[in-house]
Design a protein around this motif. Structure first.
Motif, PDB file in Angstrom:
ATOM      1  N   THR A  86       0.813  -1.207   0.000  1.00 39.00           N
ATOM      2  CA  THR A  86       0.000   0.000   0.000  1.00 39.00           C
ATOM      3  C   THR A  86       0.855   1.269   0.000  1.00 39.00           C
ATOM      4  OG1 THR A  86      -1.914   0.976   1.076  1.00 39.00           O
ATOM      5  CG2 THR A  86      -0.220   0.143   2.532  1.00 39.00           C
ATOM      6  N   THR A  87       0.185   2.416  -0.058  1.00 40.48           N
ATOM      7  CA  THR A  87       0.900   3.695  -0.007  1.00 40.48           C
ATOM      8  C   THR A  87       1.330   3.987   1.427  1.00 40.48           C
ATOM      9  OG1 THR A  87      -1.131   4.886   0.473  1.00 40.48           O
ATOM     10  CG2 THR A  87      -0.551   4.632  -1.863  1.00 40.48           C
ATOM     11  N   LEU A  88       2.238   4.956   1.582  1.00 43.86           N
ATOM     12  CA  LEU A  88       2.713   5.303   2.927  1.00 43.86           C
ATOM     13  C   LEU A  88       1.569   5.806   3.799  1.00 43.86           C
ATOM     14  CD1 LEU A  88       5.013   5.673   4.956  1.00 43.86           C
ATOM     15  CD2 LEU A  88       5.447   7.929   3.953  1.00 43.86           C
ATOM     16  N   SER A  89       0.725   6.705   3.265  1.00 45.76           N
ATOM     17  CA  SER A  89      -0.320   7.276   4.120  1.00 45.76           C
ATOM     18  C   SER A  89      -1.343   6.207   4.530  1.00 45.76           C
ATOM     19  CB  SER A  89      -1.000   8.474   3.449  1.00 45.76           C
ATOM     20  OG  SER A  89      -1.537   8.069   2.222  1.00 45.76           O
ATOM     21  N   GLU A  90      -1.691   5.291   3.606  1.00 42.69           N
ATOM     22  CA  GLU A  90      -2.620   4.207   3.969  1.00 42.69           C
ATOM     23  C   GLU A  90      -1.966   3.260   4.970  1.00 42.69           C
ATOM     24  OE1 GLU A  90      -5.832   3.622   3.316  1.00 42.69           O
ATOM     25  OE2 GLU A  90      -5.843   5.582   2.333  1.00 42.69           O
ATOM     26  N   GLY A  91      -0.684   2.984   4.766  1.00 40.34           N
ATOM     27  CA  GLY A  91       0.044   2.093   5.683  1.00 40.34           C
ATOM     28  C   GLY A  91       0.132   2.693   7.076  1.00 40.34           C
ATOM     29  N   LEU A  92       0.377   3.993   7.136  1.00 39.34           N
ATOM     30  CA  LEU A  92       0.472   4.657   8.447  1.00 39.34           C
ATOM     31  C   LEU A  92      -0.878   4.623   9.163  1.00 39.34           C
ATOM     32  CD1 LEU A  92       2.720   7.698   7.451  1.00 39.34           C
ATOM     33  CD2 LEU A  92       3.362   5.758   8.898  1.00 39.34           C
ATOM     34  N   LEU A  93      -1.952   4.822   8.388  1.00 41.30           N
ATOM     35  CA  LEU A  93      -3.290   4.772   8.996  1.00 41.30           C
ATOM     36  C   LEU A  93      -3.588   3.360   9.493  1.00 41.30           C
ATOM     37  CD1 LEU A  93      -6.006   6.103   9.650  1.00 41.30           C
ATOM     38  CD2 LEU A  93      -6.761   5.567   7.330  1.00 41.30           C
ATOM     39  N   PHE A  94      -3.247   2.363   8.655  1.00 45.49           N
ATOM     40  CA  PHE A  94      -3.469   0.960   9.040  1.00 45.49           C
ATOM     41  C   PHE A  94      -2.726   0.660  10.345  1.00 45.49           C
ATOM     42  CE2 PHE A  94      -2.297  -3.588   8.799  1.00 45.49           C
ATOM     43  CZ  PHE A  94      -3.552  -4.152   8.653  1.00 45.49           C
ATOM     44  N   GLU A  95      -1.459   1.087  10.408  1.00 45.18           N
ATOM     45  CA  GLU A  95      -0.658   0.840  11.616  1.00 45.18           C
ATOM     46  C   GLU A  95      -1.273   1.534  12.833  1.00 45.18           C
ATOM     47  OE1 GLU A  95       3.948   1.593  12.214  1.00 45.18           O
ATOM     48  OE2 GLU A  95       2.741   3.270  12.964  1.00 45.18           O
ATOM     49  N   ARG A  96      -1.690   2.787  12.656  1.00 49.93           N
ATOM     50  CA  ARG A  96      -2.228   3.547  13.802  1.00 49.93           C
ATOM     51  C   ARG A  96      -3.514   2.904  14.321  1.00 49.93           C
ATOM     52  NH1 ARG A  96      -1.869   7.988  11.414  1.00 49.93           N
ATOM     53  NH2 ARG A  96      -4.029   8.646  11.163  1.00 49.93           N
ATOM     54  N   ARG A  97      -4.375   2.444  13.389  1.00 48.67           N
ATOM     55  CA  ARG A  97      -5.622   1.788  13.828  1.00 48.67           C
ATOM     56  C   ARG A  97      -5.318   0.466  14.542  1.00 48.67           C
ATOM     57  NH1 ARG A  97      -7.527   6.153  13.840  1.00 48.67           N
ATOM     58  NH2 ARG A  97      -8.739   7.032  12.136  1.00 48.67           N
ATOM     59  N   LEU A  98      -4.317  -0.256  14.035  1.00 51.36           N
ATOM     60  CA  LEU A  98      -3.910  -1.498  14.728  1.00 51.36           C
ATOM     61  C   LEU A  98      -3.433  -1.170  16.138  1.00 51.36           C
ATOM     62  CD1 LEU A  98      -1.748  -3.855  12.466  1.00 51.36           C
ATOM     63  CD2 LEU A  98      -3.815  -4.441  13.713  1.00 51.36           C
ATOM     64  N   PHE A  99      -2.609  -0.123  16.230  1.00 49.87           N
ATOM     65  CA  PHE A  99      -2.094   0.329  17.528  1.00 49.87           C
ATOM     66  C   PHE A  99      -3.259   0.667  18.468  1.00 49.87           C
ATOM     67  CE2 PHE A  99      -0.621   4.169  19.966  1.00 49.87           C
ATOM     68  CZ  PHE A  99       0.235   3.508  20.842  1.00 49.87           C
ATOM     69  N   HIS A 100      -4.239   1.421  17.943  1.00 50.21           N
ATOM     70  CA  HIS A 100      -5.415   1.752  18.765  1.00 50.21           C
ATOM     71  C   HIS A 100      -6.113   0.478  19.227  1.00 50.21           C
ATOM     72  CE1 HIS A 100      -5.754   5.822  16.381  1.00 50.21           C
ATOM     73  NE2 HIS A 100      -4.778   5.831  17.269  1.00 50.21           N
ATOM     74  N   SER A 101      -6.240  -0.487  18.305  1.00 47.38           N
ATOM     75  CA  SER A 101      -7.005  -1.702  18.630  1.00 47.38           C
ATOM     76  C   SER A 101      -6.328  -2.522  19.725  1.00 47.38           C
ATOM     77  CB  SER A 101      -7.229  -2.550  17.372  1.00 47.38           C
ATOM     78  OG  SER A 101      -6.021  -3.165  16.992  1.00 47.38           O
ATOM     79  N   MET A 102      -5.014  -2.375  19.870  1.00 51.22           N
ATOM     80  CA  MET A 102      -4.326  -3.134  20.916  1.00 51.22           C
ATOM     81  C   MET A 102      -4.798  -2.703  22.309  1.00 51.22           C
ATOM     82  SD  MET A 102      -2.602  -4.836  18.736  1.00 51.22           S
ATOM     83  CE  MET A 102      -1.764  -5.987  19.759  1.00 51.22           C
TER      84      MET A 102
END
Ligand code: CAA
Length: 258
Positions: free
Chosen positions: A218-234
């Protein structure tokens, strides 16, 4: 389950899968790929397993797809069977961390199998290559795509076009492997890395895999959003509360994968 071309051992939450076709330098034939696929699926489902190590012998991790098995095939057979489109790819669907411990030859499909693992620890005897060009073909289990992402276009082209082998030192310098260790210590180092991973929260390990692998897709901005949401979900997990409480109480965290 009894296997003939691999050996599986589960100890201390680590499953070690050893490719075992010594007479063919662990060439990947249909039987081996089927057994490996079944063992990986079992390990992924086994609650006792928290990390997987994939290894070969001192002489060869795997010297590639089995040339003897492939040599007589026609385009129609390869296409209809979607050869290497199924069991050879199982490793990419495993959600638990997988470490490749590579000594000796990792060529063609062997190099591709190692690259499908989450990271590669190499013995100082390791030799990587994509020599399919010498057989009049091209890589077929991801070599042109994955090696290029690991080492860049120039070196990937060099490897695929000349068919030359890369030693462990060059592989580490180029970012193909995460560390190089003396051959005698290879399995010990890989299993100790696996044991360390096995102590972590499996939820967090799986999230790490999903996030890092997403960076290839994916793109950097989509990847960063994906990572941040995963982080939130933890923050919905007990393991997050336990990990942070343990830090503040200056004790070792006891993760329970919840
Ligand atoms: N397939 C089938 N058999 C293989 C094999 C392979 N990929 N690699 C080695 N073997 C067999 C040899 O035929 C030999 O068996 P016999 O004793 O029955 O003849 C045995 O393993 C030992 O091999 P060598 O005698 O060749 O051992 P060596 O030490 O002299 O050489 C080597 C080692 C340089 C790795 C050499 O075996 C070699 O070049 N192997 C082929 C490497 C290769 O081309 N890999 C790419 C395969 S194609 C592929 O992987 C496509 C893809 O991307 C999916």
């Amino acid at each position: 389950m009894a296997y003939e071309t691999i050996v599986v051992d589960v100890e201390d939450h680590v499953a070690t899968i050893r490719l075992n076709r010594p007479d063919a330098l662990n060439a990947l034939n249909s039987q081996l790929l089927g057994e490996l696929s079944a063992a990986l699926t079992d390990a992924d489902r086994n609650d006792k397993v928290r990390c997987i190590v994939l290894t070969g012998s001192a002489k060869a991790f795997a010297a590639g797809a089995d040339i003897k098995e492939m040599s007589e095939k026609s385009f129609v057979e390869m296409f209809l069977q979607d050869f290497f489109g199924h069991e050879a790819m199982t490793i990419t669907r495993v959600r638990k961390p997988v470490i490749a411990a590579v000594a000796g030859y990792a060529l063609g499909g062997g190099c591709e199998l190692a690259m499908m693992c989450d990271f590669i620890i190499a013995a100082d005897t390791a030799k990587f290559g994509q020599p399919e060009i010498n057989l009049g073909v091209v890589a077929g289990i991801g070599g042109t795509q994955r090696l290029t992402r690991f080492v860049g276009k120039s070196k990937s082209m060099d490897m695929h076009l000349t068919g030359r082998f890369m030693d462990a030192e060059e592989a580490e310098r180029s970012g193909l492997v995460s560390r190089v260790v003396p051959a005698k210590k290879l399995l010990e180092e890989a299993q100790s890395a696996a044991a360390k991973i096995a102590e972590k929260s499996l939820l967090a390990s799986m999230a790490v895999k999903e996030a890092v692998n997403r960076s290839y897709e994916t793109t950097l901005s989509e990847g960063l959003l994906f990572e941040r949401r995963l982080f939130h979900s933890m923050f919905a997990t007990d393991d997050q509360s336990e990990g942070m409480a343990a830090f503040m109480e200056k004790r070792t965290a006891q993760f329970r994968d919840r």
